[in-house]
Structures are given as structure tokens and as C-alpha cells.
Design an enzyme around this catalytic site. Structure first.
Site, PDB file in Angstrom:
ATOM      1  N   TYR A 171       0.839  -1.214   0.000  1.00  0.00           N
ATOM      2  CA  TYR A 171       0.000   0.000   0.000  1.00  0.00           C
ATOM      3  C   TYR A 171       0.872   1.262   0.000  1.00  0.00           C
ATOM      4  CZ  TYR A 171      -3.711   3.104   1.854  1.00  0.00           C
ATOM      5  OH  TYR A 171      -4.619   4.111   2.054  1.00  0.00           O
ATOM      6  N   LYS A 175       0.782   4.071  -2.873  1.00  0.00           N
ATOM      7  CA  LYS A 175       0.383   5.443  -2.549  1.00  0.00           C
ATOM      8  C   LYS A 175       1.519   6.434  -2.801  1.00  0.00           C
ATOM      9  CE  LYS A 175      -3.935   5.047  -1.212  1.00  0.00           C
ATOM     10  NZ  LYS A 175      -4.984   5.452  -2.187  1.00  0.00           N
TER      11      LYS A 175
HETATM   12  N1  LIG Z   1      -9.945   6.015   5.519  1.00  0.00           N
HETATM   13  C1  LIG Z   1      -8.748   6.543   5.710  1.00  0.00           C
HETATM   14  O1  LIG Z   1      -8.372   6.984   6.834  1.00  0.00           O
HETATM   15  C2  LIG Z   1      -7.785   6.645   4.566  1.00  0.00           C
HETATM   16  C3  LIG Z   1      -6.478   7.087   4.826  1.00  0.00           C
HETATM   17  C4  LIG Z   1      -5.586   7.250   3.769  1.00  0.00           C
HETATM   18  C5  LIG Z   1      -6.017   6.955   2.474  1.00  0.00           C
HETATM   19  N2  LIG Z   1      -7.278   6.495   2.252  1.00  0.00           N
HETATM   20  C6  LIG Z   1      -7.667   6.191   0.877  1.00  0.00           C
HETATM   21  O2  LIG Z   1      -8.951   6.739   0.613  1.00  0.00           O
HETATM   22  C7  LIG Z   1      -9.592   5.956  -0.402  1.00  0.00           C
HETATM   23  C8  LIG Z   1     -10.995   5.568   0.065  1.00  0.00           C
HETATM   24  O3  LIG Z   1     -10.870   4.688   1.172  1.00  0.00           O
HETATM   25  P1  LIG Z   1     -12.028   4.436   2.254  1.00  0.00           P
HETATM   26  O4  LIG Z   1     -11.373   4.535   3.577  1.00  0.00           O
HETATM   27  O5  LIG Z   1     -13.207   5.282   1.944  1.00  0.00           O
HETATM   28  O6  LIG Z   1     -12.341   2.865   1.979  1.00  0.00           O
HETATM   29  P2  LIG Z   1     -13.713   2.101   1.694  1.00  0.00           P
HETATM   30  O7  LIG Z   1     -13.365   0.636   1.716  1.00  0.00           O
HETATM   31  O8  LIG Z   1     -14.789   2.580   2.611  1.00  0.00           O
HETATM   32  O9  LIG Z   1     -14.113   2.549   0.211  1.00  0.00           O
HETATM   33  C9  LIG Z   1     -13.385   2.157  -0.925  1.00  0.00           C
HETATM   34  C10 LIG Z   1     -14.367   1.828  -2.036  1.00  0.00           C
HETATM   35  O10 LIG Z   1     -13.610   1.505  -3.224  1.00  0.00           O
HETATM   36  C11 LIG Z   1     -14.320   0.488  -3.914  1.00  0.00           C
HETATM   37  N3  LIG Z   1     -13.441  -0.220  -4.845  1.00  0.00           N
HETATM   38  C12 LIG Z   1     -12.420  -1.056  -4.521  1.00  0.00           C
HETATM   39  N4  LIG Z   1     -11.870  -1.562  -5.640  1.00  0.00           N
HETATM   40  C13 LIG Z   1     -12.524  -1.017  -6.688  1.00  0.00           C
HETATM   41  C14 LIG Z   1     -12.401  -1.130  -8.103  1.00  0.00           C
HETATM   42  N5  LIG Z   1     -11.479  -1.929  -8.658  1.00  0.00           N
HETATM   43  N6  LIG Z   1     -13.235  -0.419  -8.897  1.00  0.00           N
HETATM   44  C15 LIG Z   1     -14.180   0.392  -8.336  1.00  0.00           C
HETATM   45  N7  LIG Z   1     -14.346   0.531  -7.004  1.00  0.00           N
HETATM   46  C16 LIG Z   1     -13.536  -0.179  -6.202  1.00  0.00           C
HETATM   47  C17 LIG Z   1     -14.863  -0.404  -2.819  1.00  0.00           C
HETATM   48  O11 LIG Z   1     -15.948  -1.218  -3.249  1.00  0.00           O
HETATM   49  C18 LIG Z   1     -15.244   0.607  -1.734  1.00  0.00           C
HETATM   50  O12 LIG Z   1     -16.611   0.967  -1.791  1.00  0.00           O
HETATM   51  C19 LIG Z   1      -8.663   4.767  -0.667  1.00  0.00           C
HETATM   52  O13 LIG Z   1      -7.857   5.060  -1.795  1.00  0.00           O
HETATM   53  C20 LIG Z   1      -7.811   4.714   0.582  1.00  0.00           C
HETATM   54  O14 LIG Z   1      -6.571   4.065   0.360  1.00  0.00           O
HETATM   55  C21 LIG Z   1      -8.167   6.324   3.271  1.00  0.00           C
END
Ligand SMILES: NC(=O)c1ccc[n+]([C@@H]2O[C@H](COP(=O)([O-])OP(=O)(O)OC[C@H]3O[C@@H](n4cnc5c(N)ncnc54)[C@H](O)[C@@H]3O)[C@@H](O)[C@H]2O)c1
Length: 303
Positions: A171, A175
Site C-alpha cells: 500500500y 500510494k
Molecule cells: N480512511 C482513511 O483513513 C484513509 C487514509 C488514507 C487513504 N485512504 C484512501 O482513501 C480511499 C478511500 O478509502 P475508504 O477509507 O473510503 O475505503 P472504503 O473501503 O470505505 O471505500 C473504498 C471503495 O472503493 C471500492 N473499490 C475497490 N476496488 C474497486 C475497483 N477496482 N473499482 C471500483 N471501485 C472499487 C470499494 O468497493 C469501496 O466501496 C482509498 O484510496 C484509501 O486508500 C483512506
């Protein structure tokens, strides 16, 4: 609905849950017509379901906004191509792309098998590249036809990509790759009227609620819920709007009520001998320079 995105069309990947859902709702609330993409996979990327994307479209419509669902896989050329085509076919234009979809397969490096490496690199890094490439091809054609767009891309990195994170080698690499891609895209696409920035968010979603259970806990009633995903969306909406003119190639950490501009790699202490060094000399120079340099920031999970 009217707001800073009135008249614009936005695509959000992974918008069926978590941060993407919050971004899609916030964009619609500011007047954007939104393509809600989500493959509806489990937290480790397994399976698929049209439910999450369709549900967010219904929520947007119930609030008086306009949205369509796209339930394809953004890590394939077909899925990414049909995503951009959905915006053009449904709404006749594309102004903003928010790359957000992803999942985790956390393992220590010694236990990280090739499948978990490939799957995470693919969903985050290829999953950013392919929609960006299809959107950029459209915007370049528009610019060449004399209709230079005022387009925006918001990519989603992470603190793991900025500083590294123990147990997240795949990851963190993906990223960090998104940060490099953001810089190149901003430099290459500016001439076509496209600005490209990245965020490193933190919020309570299914991705984080187990790993960071303590810091992600919901607050007492009436207190500011600093870890709500909705806190991240206002910056994403602004970076997706025409208002963010002349902001490109930048990275913002954002969480709760805090926004931080991240300042990246730049030359620190340096020494030029004007000739080749022996390895021992190179070591002596490196140690002197390191003593004068800012200490490295700790990797997440080491403190
Ligand atoms: N939540 C955090 O604190 C955090 C921190 C740093 C980065 N992020 C990044 O933010 C983004 C959103 O994460 P989140 O926390 O909302 O996670 P989440 O799991 O709630 O949402 C991610 C969504 O992406 C969808 N997805 C996955 N693979 C896919 C694909 N191939 N095609 C289409 N959709 C797909 C999933 O079905 C899911 O609904 C991610 O890139 C994550 O790495 C989140």
C-alpha cells in the site's frame, strides 16, 4: 442544487462507501452532476456488487441532485474507459475526476505474497492511472478542438505513501507511486487546461475502523466528529471546482478540521568534490551531510 460546482460533471471512483461516498454527496450538494463508480468489493477486494454505487445515486437524487451509477472495475482498460464514457454519454461533458477507489491487503514484508502485492498495486496505482489516462485523452481532444477545458483531477494518496507504514509495504509503495504520478500528470496536462493534485486523508471508514479503533472512535453527542469522512470532502470539492485555479501538482494532508500542505523531496545538504570519491570518502561525506540534514520523519507504526 447550486454551489461552487454548478454546471460541472464529476466522476468519483470507489464512491459507494466511505470517503468516496462523502465526496460524491458533497460534489452533488455543490451543484455537480456526478458519476458514482463502485465495484462493490469486500474490504480485501474480493467479490463485486452493484448495490453501493446505486445506493449513493439514490441518496444524491433524494437530496435533489443528479447522478448516475457506474459499477465497473477501474483497474481494467474497459472499466476505466466505460467510466469516462458514462460521464460523456449521460451528461455530455467531464470536468473533474476524483480517483479514490482502493482496498488493503496488509502483511509484513516477509509474509507479503505476490498476489497481495499485485492486487494492491493494481487497485491503487493502475486504478489511478487508467481513469486519468482516459479522462486526459478526452481533455486533450477538447483542447485541440479549441474548447480548452477547466478540468481538475484529485488523486488519493495516504500518510503511508508520504512516510511509509509498517505492515503496508504494498500500500505504501502504491500510494507513493500516486504522488509521483500526480506530479507528472500536473506537469504534462497543464497545457490542456487540467490541474492535478493529491490528498492524503484520514477518516473513519471500513478501511480504518478496525486498525485504528481507538483514534477513530465516534465522539460524544454534540462534539465535533473529527474522523467523519465528510470532513475530508470540502477540500476535494474545492480542488474539483473552478475556484481552485492555478493550484496544481500539490499534496494536502486533510483530516477533521485540519488541512496541511505537504512539502516533498527537495535537495538538503550537498557537497561536490568535482571528482570521483572512494567508497570510504563517500561514506565520510554522507555522514557529514546527514549530520547537517533534518532528521527523517518516523515511519507510521514505529512510534
Ligand atoms: N480512511 C482513511 O483513513 C484513509 C487514509 C488514507 C487513504 N485512504 C484512501 O482513501 C480511499 C478511500 O478509502 P475508504 O477509507 O473510503 O475505503 P472504503 O473501503 O470505505 O471505500 C473504498 C471503495 O472503493 C471500492 N473499490 C475497490 N476496488 C474497486 C475497483 N477496482 N473499482 C471500483 N471501485 C472499487 C470499494 O468497493 C469501496 O466501496 C482509498 O484510496 C484509501 O486508500 C483512506
Amino acid at each position: 442544487m447550486t454551489g461552487i460546482c454548478t454546471g460541472r460533471v464529476a466522476v468519483v471512483t470507489g464512491a459507494g462507501r466511505g470517503l468516496g461516498r462523502a465526496h460524491a454527496l458533497a460534489l452533488a450538494a455543490e451543484g455537480a452532476r456526478v458519476v458514482v463508480n463502485d465495484l462493490g468489493v469486500a474490504a480485501d477486494g474480493a467479490g463485486a456488487s452493484a448495490g453501493p454505487a446505486r445506493q449513493v445515486v439514490e441518496e444524491i437524487r433524494a437530496r435533489g441532485g443528479e447522478a448516475v451509477a457506474h459499477t465497473g472495475d477501474i483497474t481494467t482498460g474497459e472499466g476505466a474507459g466505460s467510466l469516462i464514457a458514462t460521464a460523456l454519454d449521460s451528461f455530455g461533458r467531464l470536468d473533474s475526476l476524483v480517483n479514490n477507489a482502493g482496498f488493503l491487503r496488509d502483511r509484513m514484508l516477509v509474509n507479503l505474497d505476490e498476489d497481495d502485492w499485485d492486487a494492491v498495486l493494481r487497485v491503487h496505482l493502475t486504478g489511478h492511472f487508467l481513469p486519468l489516462r482516459h479522462a486526459a485523452a478526452h481533455w486533450r481532444a477538447e483542447a485541440k478542438a479549441g474548447r480548452t477545458p477547466d478540468a481538475r483531477v484529485v488523486n488519493t494518496s495516504s500518510g503511508a505513501g508520504l512516510l511509509g507504514s509498517v505492515g503496508q509495504g504494498n500500500y505504501s509503495a502504491a500510494k507513493a507511486g500516486i504522488l509521483g504520478l500526480t506530479l507528472v500528470a500536473a506537469a504534462e496536462l497543464g497545457r490542456y487546461g487540467v490541474q492535478v493534485n493529491a490528498i492524503a486523508p484520514a477518516a473513519r471508514t471500513r478501511m480504518t475502523e478496525q486498525t485504528f479503533a481507538d483514534s477513530m472512535a465516534a465522539p460524544a453527542e454534540g462534539e465535533f466528529d473529527a474522523m467523519a469522512p465528510e470532513n475530508v470532502s470540502p477540500l476535494v470539492v474545492w480542488l474539483s471546482a473552478a475556484d481552485s485555479a492555478r493550484v496544481t501538482g500539490r499534496v494536502f494532508e486533510t483530516e477533521g478540521g485540519r488541512i496541511t500542505v505537504m512539502e516533498g523531496w527537495r535537495p538538503g545538504p550537498t557537497a561536490d568534490k568535482g571528482a570521483r570519491r572512494t567508497p570510504v570518502e563517500a561514506g565520510g561525506t554522507a555522514r557529514k551531510l546527514l549530520a547537517a540534514a533534518e532528521p527523517a520523519w518516523p515511519v507510521y507504526g514505529t512510534h
